[in-house]
Design a protein around this motif. Sequence first.
Motif: not given
Length: 160
Positions: A3-7
């Motif tokens: 992912r680009r960012h952690a959820a």
Amino acid sequence: MSRRHAAEKRKILPDPKFGDLVLSKFMNNIMLDGKKSTAEKIVYGALDIIKEKTKQDPRHIFNKAIRRVSPLVEVRGKRVGGANYQVPFQVRGERRYFLACNWIIKAAQDRKGRGTAEKLSYEILEASNGEGNAVKKRESVHKMAEANKAFAHFSRSRRR
């Protein structure tokens, strides 16, 4: 691919009766189709039954059950050179709690007869005593990890 960012972690409110976050998460696991009030009735009903039977604080017994059912290791499938291996991994804290809750709920659902609250209370009581299907599930997962200990070196990924 990652992912680009952690959820983002969602903030969970403590349960209304005891003000306990752990219990609130457990209710959310029990909840079906967004029916939180039904989940609350089931959990509080189960805790009342536990209190009647043991004459102790039901939250103490609930937490003891969660501790007894929480797994330390689990196996995950990993593909190495065309072969699939069951590789043992250590379980993170949040996942330990999640697995313990799910196993207790599943074991309670698999019981025959009675209402959900009663089945849940029996399963929590048995788990706190180190018995019941949820504890058996934990032991089988640990056995599986022990049997596949030889593949533990695959858990460390090789990046070039």
